[in-house]
Scaffold this motif. Structure first.
Motif, short mmCIF file in Angstrom:
data_model
loop_
_atom_site.label_atom_id
_atom_site.label_comp_id
_atom_site.label_asym_id
_atom_site.label_seq_id
_atom_site.Cartn_x
_atom_site.Cartn_y
_atom_site.Cartn_z
N LEU A 108 -8.35 4.18 2.32
CA LEU A 108 -9.14 2.77 1.88
C LEU A 108 -9.35 2.78 0.10
O LEU A 108 -9.05 1.70 -0.70
CB LEU A 108 -11.01 3.34 1.91
CG LEU A 108 -11.97 1.69 1.39
CD1 LEU A 108 -11.05 0.17 2.04
CD2 LEU A 108 -13.18 1.98 1.85
N VAL A 109 -10.07 3.77 0.04
CA VAL A 109 -9.62 4.25 -1.74
C VAL A 109 -8.71 3.88 -2.27
O VAL A 109 -8.13 3.17 -3.33
CB VAL A 109 -10.65 5.63 -2.53
CG1 VAL A 109 -10.76 6.02 -3.59
CG2 VAL A 109 -12.19 5.72 -1.37
N ARG A 110 -7.76 4.87 -1.83
CA ARG A 110 -6.15 4.55 -2.75
C ARG A 110 -5.42 3.31 -2.49
O ARG A 110 -5.11 2.72 -3.83
CB ARG A 110 -5.06 5.57 -1.79
CG ARG A 110 -5.13 7.16 -2.37
CD ARG A 110 -3.90 7.82 -1.28
NE ARG A 110 -4.75 9.20 -0.81
CZ ARG A 110 -4.93 9.18 -0.42
NH1 ARG A 110 -4.47 8.28 0.68
NH2 ARG A 110 -5.47 10.49 0.47
N PHE A 111 -5.90 2.45 -1.17
CA PHE A 111 -5.53 1.31 -1.03
C PHE A 111 -6.20 -0.19 -2.45
O PHE A 111 -6.04 -0.80 -3.27
CB PHE A 111 -6.01 0.49 0.10
CG PHE A 111 -5.69 -1.27 0.00
CD1 PHE A 111 -4.07 -1.61 0.73
CD2 PHE A 111 -6.40 -2.32 0.36
CE1 PHE A 111 -4.21 -2.92 0.53
CE2 PHE A 111 -5.97 -3.62 -0.05
CZ PHE A 111 -4.53 -3.50 0.25
N ALA A 112 -7.73 0.76 -2.47
CA ALA A 112 -8.37 0.29 -3.69
C ALA A 112 -7.78 0.18 -4.85
O ALA A 112 -7.52 -1.32 -5.99
CB ALA A 112 -9.84 -0.04 -3.97
N THR A 113 -7.54 1.41 -4.93
CA THR A 113 -7.11 1.58 -6.22
C THR A 113 -5.81 1.26 -7.04
O THR A 113 -5.73 1.05 -7.93
CB THR A 113 -6.64 3.04 -6.61
OG1 THR A 113 -8.39 3.66 -5.72
CG2 THR A 113 -6.63 4.05 -7.89
N ASN A 114 -4.59 1.23 -5.62
CA ASN A 114 -3.24 0.88 -5.84
C ASN A 114 -3.81 -0.93 -6.76
O ASN A 114 -2.52 -1.46 -6.84
CB ASN A 114 -2.24 0.55 -4.94
CG ASN A 114 -1.86 1.86 -4.72
OD1 ASN A 114 -2.14 3.23 -5.93
ND2 ASN A 114 -1.79 2.41 -3.84
N ASN A 115 -4.89 -1.59 -6.02
CA ASN A 115 -4.50 -2.59 -6.39
C ASN A 115 -5.99 -2.70 -8.11
O ASN A 115 -6.37 -3.78 -7.95
CB ASN A 115 -5.24 -3.44 -5.27
CG ASN A 115 -4.70 -4.19 -4.00
OD1 ASN A 115 -3.39 -5.08 -4.09
ND2 ASN A 115 -4.58 -3.14 -2.85
N GLU A 116 -5.61 -1.82 -8.32
CA GLU A 116 -6.74 -1.89 -8.77
C GLU A 116 -8.40 -2.93 -8.80
O GLU A 116 -9.03 -3.57 -9.80
CB GLU A 116 -6.20 -3.13 -10.65
CG GLU A 116 -5.05 -2.40 -10.91
CD GLU A 116 -4.27 -2.54 -12.09
OE1 GLU A 116 -4.85 -3.81 -12.85
OE2 GLU A 116 -3.33 -1.73 -12.23
N LEU A 117 -9.12 -2.02 -7.47
CA LEU A 117 -9.89 -2.04 -7.54
C LEU A 117 -11.16 -1.04 -7.31
O LEU A 117 -10.88 -0.08 -6.78
CB LEU A 117 -10.17 -3.14 -6.20
CG LEU A 117 -9.31 -4.48 -5.92
CD1 LEU A 117 -8.91 -4.77 -4.70
CD2 LEU A 117 -10.21 -5.77 -6.76
N GLY A 118 -12.43 -1.05 -8.27
CA GLY A 118 -12.85 -0.07 -8.10
C GLY A 118 -14.25 -0.04 -7.99
O GLY A 118 -14.59 -0.95 -7.21
N GLY A 119 -15.24 1.01 -7.82
CA GLY A 119 -16.22 0.85 -6.73
C GLY A 119 -16.11 2.16 -6.10
O GLY A 119 -17.18 2.93 -5.53
N LEU A 120 -15.51 1.87 -5.02
CA LEU A 120 -15.44 3.13 -4.28
C LEU A 120 -14.61 4.86 -4.07
O LEU A 120 -14.97 5.12 -3.23
CB LEU A 120 -14.17 2.68 -2.54
CG LEU A 120 -14.91 1.65 -2.08
CD1 LEU A 120 -13.61 0.94 -1.59
CD2 LEU A 120 -15.97 1.40 -1.33
N GLU A 121 -14.29 4.88 -5.52
CA GLU A 121 -13.90 6.23 -5.68
C GLU A 121 -14.35 7.49 -5.30
O GLU A 121 -13.91 8.82 -5.41
CB GLU A 121 -12.96 6.02 -7.05
CG GLU A 121 -13.72 5.70 -8.62
CD GLU A 121 -13.68 3.93 -8.40
OE1 GLU A 121 -12.90 3.43 -7.64
OE2 GLU A 121 -14.90 3.97 -8.73
#
Ligand SMILES: Cc1cc2nc3c(=O)[nH]c(=O)nc-3n(C[C@H](O)[C@H](O)[C@H](O)COP(=O)(O)OP(=O)(O)OC[C@H]3O[C@@H](n4cnc5c(N)ncnc54)[C@H](O)[C@@H]3O)c2cc1C
Length: 298
Positions: A108-121
């Protein structure tokens, strides 16, 4: 004895394995055999499997990565429905990041990061799934999954429902769903901020480093056994009682992080329960604090 008609119907719903040892399915590496380990590969199969168990009044436990549970050693009278086949993650038409219940938090974190979506890291090192994390309101380093949830698709008494964020409760390692057999989490919609990739990556690396420094215990475990009590960390209280390394059979209060109980390789569920019992009594005796369990005893 499981109703043969149930088995017939289950064959039409999805794959399953028989007589599966939960020690192979939990991060604690503890647990006896369940008669059926049910493996839906998508949300429809998951919904059908849950409904089938409900219709036949078969006791069931939904399991993600099994990283927050302590399973019994024997005489297990429930079946397990695994969510690990529900592993899709995408940006949906509404613009939310949607993750099925069995998506691993790291993915989930990797997918969010690849889409430049922050918060879950900060969740990167937690070895659970989205469903399990929502049940527990999992978090780390001051951040919790509940802060980012917009809505949750669940099965409630056999009916599909979308719960919006205003109808959800989030507490410390606690949510609307904790200790309730009423809900099956199917998928979660997250609302995340667009951020620069380097900023997100830096926070992620910080979380990875911090975890490696403080929580690398070297043995199988289910993470922190007890919840924080006010400002006081259970690890501190346990250490002050001189219980670091306290051992019963194959279960030990970790010598690295006293909030963890580890399996030295031959621990039973009973060993862990004895350690828990002793630790709670000692902390109560010395500090007057009743430690509440964070792990779920199945
Ligand atoms: C080494 C280690 C480190 C950890 N560090 C942290 C940490 O920093 N922070 C933290 O909060 N936790 C931590 N944990 C605990 C654990 O990883 C989290 O609680 C995680 O979110 C649990 O997810 P899971 O998929 O493993 O859930 P499981 O253990 O499989 O299940 C937990 C509970 O949720 C229920 N459940 C799971 N999926 C569903 C679903 N789809 N629908 C309905 N109910 C469901 C289960 O029935 C059970 O009651 C750690 C664990 C380990 C082993």
């Amino acid at each position: 004895m499981i109703n043969p008609q149930f088995i017939q119907k289950l064959k039409q719903v999805c794959e399953f394995d028989k007589n599966v040892a939960l020690k192979e399915k939990t991060t604690f590496r503890i647990g006896g055999k369940v008669p059926f380990f049910i493996k839906p590969m998508n949300s429809q199969e998951f919904i059908d499997a849950v409904r089938l168990c409900q219709n036949f009044r078969i006791k069931y436990v939904i399991m993600g990565a099994g990283s927050n549970v302590l399973a019994p050693d024997a005489n297990i009278d429930f079946v397990v429905i695994s969510t690990l086949g529900l592993n899709k993650c995408y940006i949906n038409r509404l613009g939310f990041l949607y993750a099925e219940a069995g998506v691993r938090l790291a993915d989930l974190v990797r997918f969010a990061t690849n889409n430049e979506l922050g918060g879950l890291e900060y969740l990167i090192g937690i070895p659970g799934t989205v469903g399990g994390a929502v049940v527990m309101n999992a978090g780390a380093f001051g951040s919790e999954i509940g802060n980012f949830v917009e809505y949750i698709d669940i099965l409630e008494n056999g009916r599909m429902v979308r719960l919006k964020k205003e109808n959800l409760f989030w507490g410390y390692r606690h949510s609307t769903f904790t200790n309730s057999k009423k809900y099956a989490i199917i998928g979660v919609g997250f609302w995340l901020k667009k951020e620069r990739l380097d900023v997100i990556t830096k926070r992620m690396q910080y979380a990875i480093l911090l975890r490696a420094k403080t929580q690398k215990v070297g043995y199988p475990s289910a993470g922190s056994v007890f919840k924080k009590s006010g400002d006081l960390a259970p690890a501190y209280l346990i250490e002050q009682c001189g219980l670091k390394g306290y051992t019963v059979g194959g279960a030990q209060v970790s010598t690295v992080h006293s909030g963890y109980i580890v399996n030295l390789g031959y621990s039973t569920c009973q060993d862990v329960l004895k350690v828990i019992h002793y630790v709670r009594n000692k902390v109560k005796e010395n500090f007057g604090v009743t430690l509440e369990l964070e792990i779920i005893v199945l």
